[in-house]
Design a protein around this motif. Structure first.
Motif, PDB file in Angstrom:
ATOM      1  N   ARG A   1       0.857  -1.181   0.000  1.00 14.83           N
ATOM      2  CA  ARG A   1       0.000   0.000   0.000  1.00 14.83           C
ATOM      3  C   ARG A   1       0.898   1.236   0.000  1.00 14.83           C
ATOM      4  O   ARG A   1       2.105   1.114  -0.163  1.00 14.83           O
ATOM      5  CB  ARG A   1      -0.924  -0.027   1.217  1.00 14.83           C
ATOM      6  CG  ARG A   1      -1.829  -1.267   1.233  1.00 14.83           C
ATOM      7  CD  ARG A   1      -2.775  -1.243   2.394  1.00 14.83           C
ATOM      8  NE  ARG A   1      -3.825  -0.244   2.190  1.00 14.83           N
ATOM      9  CZ  ARG A   1      -4.830  -0.050   3.050  1.00 14.83           C
ATOM     10  NH1 ARG A   1      -4.905  -0.771   4.142  1.00 14.83           N
ATOM     11  NH2 ARG A   1      -5.741   0.867   2.813  1.00 14.83           N
TER      12      ARG A   1
ATOM     13  N   TYR B   1      -7.002   6.463   1.378  1.00 16.36           N
ATOM     14  CA  TYR B   1      -7.186   5.329   0.463  1.00 16.36           C
ATOM     15  C   TYR B   1      -8.539   5.353  -0.229  1.00 16.36           C
ATOM     16  O   TYR B   1      -8.654   5.050  -1.410  1.00 16.36           O
ATOM     17  CB  TYR B   1      -7.013   4.006   1.220  1.00 16.36           C
ATOM     18  CG  TYR B   1      -5.573   3.674   1.530  1.00 16.36           C
ATOM     19  CD1 TYR B   1      -4.538   4.182   0.751  1.00 16.36           C
ATOM     20  CD2 TYR B   1      -5.239   2.865   2.603  1.00 16.36           C
ATOM     21  CE1 TYR B   1      -3.218   3.903   1.039  1.00 16.36           C
ATOM     22  CE2 TYR B   1      -3.919   2.571   2.898  1.00 16.36           C
ATOM     23  CZ  TYR B   1      -2.913   3.094   2.115  1.00 16.36           C
ATOM     24  OH  TYR B   1      -1.612   2.805   2.401  1.00 16.36           O
TER      25      TYR B   1
ATOM     26  N   SER C   1      -8.993   5.531  -4.199  1.00 13.85           N
ATOM     27  CA  SER C   1      -9.676   4.447  -4.911  1.00 13.85           C
ATOM     28  C   SER C   1     -10.708   4.962  -5.910  1.00 13.85           C
ATOM     29  O   SER C   1     -10.978   4.304  -6.917  1.00 13.85           O
ATOM     30  CB  SER C   1     -10.361   3.518  -3.911  1.00 13.85           C
ATOM     31  OG  SER C   1     -11.466   4.167  -3.284  1.00 13.85           O
TER      32      SER C   1
ATOM     33  N   ILE D   1      -9.145   5.752  -9.343  1.00 15.36           N
ATOM     34  CA  ILE D   1      -8.657   4.496  -9.912  1.00 15.36           C
ATOM     35  C   ILE D   1      -9.816   3.680 -10.460  1.00 15.36           C
ATOM     36  O   ILE D   1      -9.755   3.150 -11.583  1.00 15.36           O
ATOM     37  CB  ILE D   1      -7.864   3.693  -8.856  1.00 15.36           C
ATOM     38  CG1 ILE D   1      -6.522   4.382  -8.578  1.00 15.36           C
ATOM     39  CG2 ILE D   1      -7.631   2.264  -9.328  1.00 15.36           C
ATOM     40  CD1 ILE D   1      -5.701   3.719  -7.501  1.00 15.36           C
ATOM     41  N   CYS D   2     -10.890   3.586  -9.681  1.00 12.54           N
ATOM     42  CA  CYS D   2     -12.058   2.820 -10.138  1.00 12.54           C
ATOM     43  C   CYS D   2     -12.720   3.490 -11.336  1.00 12.54           C
ATOM     44  O   CYS D   2     -13.202   2.804 -12.250  1.00 12.54           O
ATOM     45  CB  CYS D   2     -13.058   2.655  -8.997  1.00 12.54           C
ATOM     46  SG  CYS D   2     -12.488   1.551  -7.690  1.00 12.54           S
TER      47      CYS D   2
ATOM     48  N   VAL E   1      -8.670  -3.113  -6.737  1.00 14.16           N
ATOM     49  CA  VAL E   1      -9.871  -2.699  -6.008  1.00 14.16           C
ATOM     50  C   VAL E   1      -9.886  -3.307  -4.606  1.00 14.16           C
ATOM     51  O   VAL E   1     -10.266  -2.645  -3.627  1.00 14.16           O
ATOM     52  CB  VAL E   1     -11.133  -3.120  -6.795  1.00 14.16           C
ATOM     53  CG1 VAL E   1     -12.387  -2.897  -5.957  1.00 14.16           C
ATOM     54  CG2 VAL E   1     -11.226  -2.316  -8.096  1.00 14.16           C
TER      55      VAL E   1
ATOM     56  N   PHE F   1      -7.516  -1.160  -2.228  1.00 13.84           N
ATOM     57  CA  PHE F   1      -7.906   0.191  -1.852  1.00 13.84           C
ATOM     58  C   PHE F   1      -9.304   0.277  -1.246  1.00 13.84           C
ATOM     59  O   PHE F   1      -9.589   1.200  -0.481  1.00 13.84           O
ATOM     60  CB  PHE F   1      -7.810   1.112  -3.071  1.00 13.84           C
ATOM     61  CG  PHE F   1      -6.394   1.440  -3.459  1.00 13.84           C
ATOM     62  CD1 PHE F   1      -5.671   2.375  -2.745  1.00 13.84           C
ATOM     63  CD2 PHE F   1      -5.779   0.807  -4.520  1.00 13.84           C
ATOM     64  CE1 PHE F   1      -4.362   2.683  -3.092  1.00 13.84           C
ATOM     65  CE2 PHE F   1      -4.472   1.113  -4.872  1.00 13.84           C
ATOM     66  CZ  PHE F   1      -3.762   2.046  -4.155  1.00 13.84           C
ATOM     67  N   TRP F   2     -10.181  -0.655  -1.568  1.00 14.14           N
ATOM     68  CA  TRP F   2     -11.532  -0.595  -1.035  1.00 14.14           C
ATOM     69  C   TRP F   2     -11.737  -1.493   0.183  1.00 14.14           C
ATOM     70  O   TRP F   2     -12.446  -1.115   1.110  1.00 14.14           O
ATOM     71  CB  TRP F   2     -12.540  -0.979  -2.132  1.00 14.14           C
ATOM     72  CG  TRP F   2     -12.952   0.193  -2.963  1.00 14.14           C
ATOM     73  CD1 TRP F   2     -12.281   1.352  -3.145  1.00 14.14           C
ATOM     74  CD2 TRP F   2     -14.153   0.313  -3.733  1.00 14.14           C
ATOM     75  NE1 TRP F   2     -12.947   2.188  -3.994  1.00 14.14           N
ATOM     76  CE2 TRP F   2     -14.107   1.588  -4.368  1.00 14.14           C
ATOM     77  CE3 TRP F   2     -15.236  -0.514  -3.960  1.00 14.14           C
ATOM     78  CZ2 TRP F   2     -15.128   2.023  -5.202  1.00 14.14           C
ATOM     79  CZ3 TRP F   2     -16.247  -0.074  -4.800  1.00 14.14           C
ATOM     80  CH2 TRP F   2     -16.198   1.192  -5.414  1.00 14.14           C
TER      81      TRP F   2
ATOM     82  N   SER G   1       0.566  -3.319  -6.812  1.00 14.82           N
ATOM     83  CA  SER G   1      -0.771  -3.800  -6.446  1.00 14.82           C
ATOM     84  C   SER G   1      -1.209  -4.949  -7.346  1.00 14.82           C
ATOM     85  O   SER G   1      -2.392  -5.227  -7.467  1.00 14.82           O
ATOM     86  CB  SER G   1      -1.779  -2.647  -6.528  1.00 14.82           C
ATOM     87  OG  SER G   1      -1.685  -2.010  -7.783  1.00 14.82           O
TER      88      SER G   1
ATOM     89  N   ASN H   1       0.543   1.647 -11.473  1.00 11.55           N
ATOM     90  CA  ASN H   1      -0.856   1.815 -11.879  1.00 11.55           C
ATOM     91  C   ASN H   1      -0.960   2.580 -13.193  1.00 11.55           C
ATOM     92  O   ASN H   1      -1.901   2.356 -13.966  1.00 11.55           O
ATOM     93  CB  ASN H   1      -1.637   2.527 -10.777  1.00 11.55           C
ATOM     94  CG  ASN H   1      -1.918   1.630  -9.591  1.00 11.55           C
ATOM     95  OD1 ASN H   1      -2.479   0.549  -9.729  1.00 11.55           O
ATOM     96  ND2 ASN H   1      -1.496   2.041  -8.412  1.00 11.55           N
TER      97      ASN H   1
END
Length: 318
Positions: free
Chosen positions: A18, A26, A30, A33-34, A84, A87-88, A179, A280
């Motif tokens: 992380r 976070y 996220s 990113i999502c 996902v 971060f989630w 990740s 990423n």
């Protein structure tokens, strides 16, 4: 983060990294990113639908584009679960078999995408340098052969990599630098002599990405030489426009790929934030930007989008 200590006899478990110091952010990290993953999935799915449904796009260059979109879609779906989950849901552990499977698909799809970019460069080379022979050289069967060859090359060269790692013991704190599972990263965590595996990884890179980059460079040198002989400036500009989308795609693919490789080899003590950002970017930049590039640069894609939009409006009105 607590260290994950394993003996060589344990079933290895790996921990995704992380971003130290940004734990409170976070959930906010996220969200973009999502959204980028959503853009990648929707954009590439839309390209596939357009190429399949619009007969004006049933040409070799758009068949290759569909293959590119399919590869980007597979790459997004391969990496999205672990990203996902981190971060989630703060799920950072992954078993060896699952990690090797993800690693295999990431590297195979990257190799296939590089091969498709070569095929697209060949398509532009024939279209500009030998336009009278274009339909004879680039038939549907030749397009299929080039695409299948890129897939076979990627799979056959990548199969040994998970087999190498499967036979190594992992006896330290198995904390990955990204990740997702990445071959050089996993190889650094293996115990024992990894010289042969490291050399094979280098040979794989040279036989795929390096050779592909050289072919693309030579192709565009030949294309540029042909364009300079066309005579009028208007014809030169139109010919360059047909290559603009592909050139943008090449830069979008190779720039993060080379940057991440250099980071792994020469900057092991780099900040985790830079590692996470670059990893990423490598995953998301190509799948997100390729549909945007072709939507903004290709008139045929724009026309297909307008046609699809009006068709949906007519259906909704009925």
């Amino acid at each position: 983060m607590p260290a994950l200590n394993h003996t060589a006899s344990d079933c290895p478990t790996f921990s995704f990294i992380r971003i130290p110091g940004l734990e409170a952010a976070y959930i906010w990290i996220s969200i973009p990113i999502c959204l980028l993953y959503l853009m990648a999935i929707v954009g590439n799915s839309l390209l596939l639908i357009l190429v399949r449904s619009d007969h004006n796009l049933h040409e070799p260059q758009f068949y290759f584009l569909a293959m590119l979109a399919l590869t980007d879609l597979g790459l997004s779906l391969t990496t999205m679960p672990s990203v996902v989950a981190i971060f989630w849901f703060d799920v950072r552990l992954i078993g060896l078999d699952a990690c090797l499977t993800q690693m295999f698909f990431i590297h195979t799809l990257s190799s296939v995408e590089s091969g498709i970019l070569v095929a697209m460069a060949f398509d532009r080379l024939v279209a500009i340098c030998a336009p009278l022979n274009y339909t004879r050289i680039l038939t549907r069967s030749s397009v299929a052969c080039l695409s299948v060859a890129a897939l076979i090359r990627g799979v056959s060269l990548l199969i040994p990599l998970p087999l190498f790692l499967k036979n190594f013991p992992f006896c330290g704190a198995n904390i990955l630098s990204h990740s997702y599972c990445y071959y050089p990263d996993m190889l650094n965590l293996a115990c024992g002599d990894v010289t042969f595996s490291s050399v094979y990884g280098l040979v794989f890179v040279l036989c795929t990405f390096a050779v592909d980059a050289v072919f693309i460079l030579v192709s565009y040198m030949k294309i540029l030489g042909t364009i300079m002989k066309l005579g009028t400036q208007e014809r030169n500009w139109k010919s360059l426009q047909t290559c603009a989308c592909h050139l943008c795609t090449v830069f979008v693919f190779y720039l993060p790929l080379i940057s991440l490789a250099v980071l792994h080899r020469f900057a092991q003590d780099t900040s985790p934030i830079l590692y996470t950002t670059m990893s990423n970017t490598y995953l998301l930049m190509t799948p997100v930007l390729n549909p945007l590039v072709y939507s903004l640069k290709s008139r045929q894609i724009q026309a297909a989008l307008r046609k699809q939009f009006w068709a949906q409006r007519v259906i909704a009105g009925e």
